[in-house]
Design a protein around this motif. Structure first.
Motif, PDB file in Angstrom:
ATOM      1  N   VAL A  68       9.535 -19.308  31.659  1.00 29.47           N
ATOM      2  CA  VAL A  68       9.104 -20.681  31.393  1.00 29.47           C
ATOM      3  C   VAL A  68      10.269 -21.511  30.878  1.00 29.47           C
ATOM      4  O   VAL A  68      10.485 -22.659  31.302  1.00 29.47           O
ATOM      5  CB  VAL A  68       7.931 -20.686  30.397  1.00 29.47           C
ATOM      6  N   PRO A  73       7.133 -23.343  36.086  1.00 32.21           N
ATOM      7  CA  PRO A  73       5.933 -23.996  35.539  1.00 32.21           C
ATOM      8  C   PRO A  73       5.046 -22.987  34.815  1.00 32.21           C
ATOM      9  O   PRO A  73       4.886 -21.851  35.265  1.00 32.21           O
ATOM     10  CB  PRO A  73       5.226 -24.543  36.787  1.00 32.21           C
ATOM     11  N   LYS A  74       4.456 -23.415  33.701  1.00 35.41           N
ATOM     12  CA  LYS A  74       3.594 -22.512  32.940  1.00 35.41           C
ATOM     13  C   LYS A  74       2.441 -21.999  33.790  1.00 35.41           C
ATOM     14  O   LYS A  74       1.983 -20.861  33.599  1.00 35.41           O
ATOM     15  CB  LYS A  74       3.068 -23.222  31.693  1.00 35.41           C
ATOM     16  N   ASP A  76       2.537 -21.087  36.717  1.00 38.82           N
ATOM     17  CA  ASP A  76       3.000 -20.041  37.629  1.00 38.82           C
ATOM     18  C   ASP A  76       3.425 -18.770  36.902  1.00 38.82           C
ATOM     19  O   ASP A  76       3.914 -17.818  37.532  1.00 38.82           O
ATOM     20  CB  ASP A  76       4.183 -20.549  38.470  1.00 38.82           C
ATOM     21  N   ARG A  94       8.044 -20.217  43.681  1.00 44.00           N
ATOM     22  CA  ARG A  94       7.544 -20.997  44.804  1.00 44.00           C
ATOM     23  C   ARG A  94       8.585 -21.117  45.920  1.00 44.00           C
ATOM     24  O   ARG A  94       9.753 -21.417  45.680  1.00 44.00           O
ATOM     25  CB  ARG A  94       7.146 -22.392  44.353  1.00 44.00           C
TER      26      ARG A  94
END
Length: 481
Positions: A68, A73-74, A76, A94
């Motif tokens: 993080v 992103p949190k 994910d 991603r």
């Protein structure tokens, strides 16, 4: 009850130059990666993740926080599990927007085998650096690989790399011991988080830098099985001994096991491995390797090769006594004695088949041989499930492996291997996710200390492993590559 554990509570990453300089000609970014790799490895080793008193949640939390803070992103990066001690981290890197390719999954367990301070020359849960090695429980199995995966996720993210598909990293609980295997739990409860086209498992495969020099990838593995060998007796006063002694019954069974070997076997993976090794080895060993591939195999050649622990482990099913207990007082005849026999079962055979063979070998009606499940449950009948069949070899995986291995270990031979142990790939394979054991960490045969005393990993082998998985993931998830 399911627990979802919030990410937080870990200090921010401090980037900087590593006291131990990076390779000549490297950039400042390389030194940052090296320091990051060191610090992540140290942090993981010093978190006790044994089943008895440790927490995989603490390790999962720590790695989640690092991701993080590196920009993931949190949403994910999640930590979740069946209870507050058995958390698993799942992080999604991603890929290209709109990609129709299913993700690649990387699985790595963060739990470790028990280790007693009195057995070690160093504290097993301190990251000790000496003589060119990192010492600590899990350095080889498999926190080194976990740290590499986290390090390379951060490295790739920082440089802005966009893979052609999502890459999922699952750091999980209870591969070694315990009742809450993380891969199994995630597949049953949150399949959507780790569903993938195929999986990579750095808990298998590996690099052998001594002779012969090979880069092995796991194409199949043995099946794990524990069996309780139990004898009970009315007991009595030790001044009135009888031949019918629970300890003697178990001891005689173990003596029979020590002297006996399961028959030699081949499958397509080990046949190819031995054929390739015959081209690499020299002298009597090379001749013996060719001889065991004959029909029928040469018995003397099998006997000679069986003296090598590693060779023996992939030539047959192996069973060995690992735990022993008996008696209740020094001046009383034992009312109970038991041993645990741990088996690594050659593909094609079930746990129940091996249990039945042990019963026949021991040939003692006073003994009860029961199967012990992963959760510790004892049953009179083992599972009829057999080891996983080898997955089909993918061109993208094999081409990327050959390309990167050729750069980092020129002249080494890439070989398919059957893992003598067992891994979490059995869960992903059974779930229909082809799984490949690929590790970029080099360990000499004579220094294989996984599960043992003073477990350690060479520093340069670890940092080369960081570079391997960085290059391998880029090659594997770059469409033009």
């Amino acid at each position: 009850m399911k627990y979802r554990i919030a990410v937080g509570g870990v200090a921010a990453i401090v980037f900087g130059w590593c006291a131990q300089a990076a390779a000549p000609g490297s950039s400042a970014d390389d030194a940052v990666t090296r320091k990051n790799a060191h610090d992540i490895f140290k942090q993981l080793i010093e978190i006790n993740t044994t089943d008895s008193v440790g927490s995989t949640t603490a390790a999962a939390q720590a790695m989640a926080q690092r991701l993080v803070e590196a920009g993931f992103p949190k949403a994910d990066v999640v930590v979740l599990g069946p209870n507050d001690r058995k958390g698993n981290m799942v992080a999604r890197y991603r890929g290209k927007a709109g990609s129709k390719l299913k993700p690649v999954l990387i699985i790595g367990h963060v739990d470790v085998v028990e280790a007693k301070r009195e057995d070690w020359s160093t504290d097993p849960f301190q990251f000790v650096e000496k003589d060119g090695y990192f010492y600590g429980r899990g350095t080889q199995d498999m926190k080194g690989s976990d740290a590499i995966a986290v390090t390379d996720f951060i490295r790739l993210k920082k440089e802005g790399f966009v893979p052609d598909r999502d890459i999922i990293l699952a750091l999980t609980a209870d591969e070694e011991n315990g009742k809450s295997n993380g891969v199994d739990w995630l597949l049953k409860n949150h399949r959507e988080l780790i569903d993938a086209e195929f999986a990579l498992n750095p808990d298998a495969g590996g690099v052998r830098p001594d002779k012969p020099q090979i880069v092995g990838f796991e194409a199949t593995e043995k099946l794990y099985g524990d069996f309780q060998v139990l004898a009970t007796n009315p007991g009595g006063h030790s001044s009135l001994p009888t031949p019918d002694n629970a300890i003697y019954h178990v001891a005689n069974a173990l003596a029979a096991l020590q002297k006996w070997s399961f028959p030699f076997e081949l499958n397509p993976v080990t046949r190819e491995y031995f054929a390739q090794m015959a081209k690499i080895e020299t002298g009597q060993t090379a001749a013996d390797l060719r001889a065991i591939l004959a029909d029928p195999p040469d018995a003397k050649a099998v006997e000679r090769l069986s003296q090598d622990t590693h060779m023996n482990s992939i030539m047959r099913t192996t069973c060995v006594a690992t735990m022993l207990s008996g008696g209740h007082a020094p001046n009383a005849l034992p009312g109970r004695a038991e041993a645990n026999v741990n088996c690594r079962i050659f593909p094609g055979h079930s746990q129940e088949e091996i249990r039945s063979q042990l019963v026949k070998l021991f040939n003692d009606p006073k003994l009860n041989v029961r199967y012990r499940s992963d959760t510790g449950e004892l049953t009179d009948h083992g599972s009829d499930r057999k080891a996983m069949a080898p997955p089909p070899l993918r061109d993208d995986v094999m081409n990327s492996l050959h390309r990167v291995a050729g750069k980092l270990w020129p002249g080494f031979v890439v070989l398919p291997i059957m893992e003598a142990g067992a891994s979490d790939s059995i869960y992903t394979m059974n779930a229909g996710i082809p799984s490949y054991g690929i590790s970029g960490i080099a360990v000499e045969r004579a220094d294989d200390r996984a599960h043992g005393r003073d477990e350690r990993l060479k520093m340069d082998a670890y940092y080369t492993g960081v570079e391997f998985y960085y290059q391998f993931l880029k090659a594997l998830t770059t469409s033009s590559g």
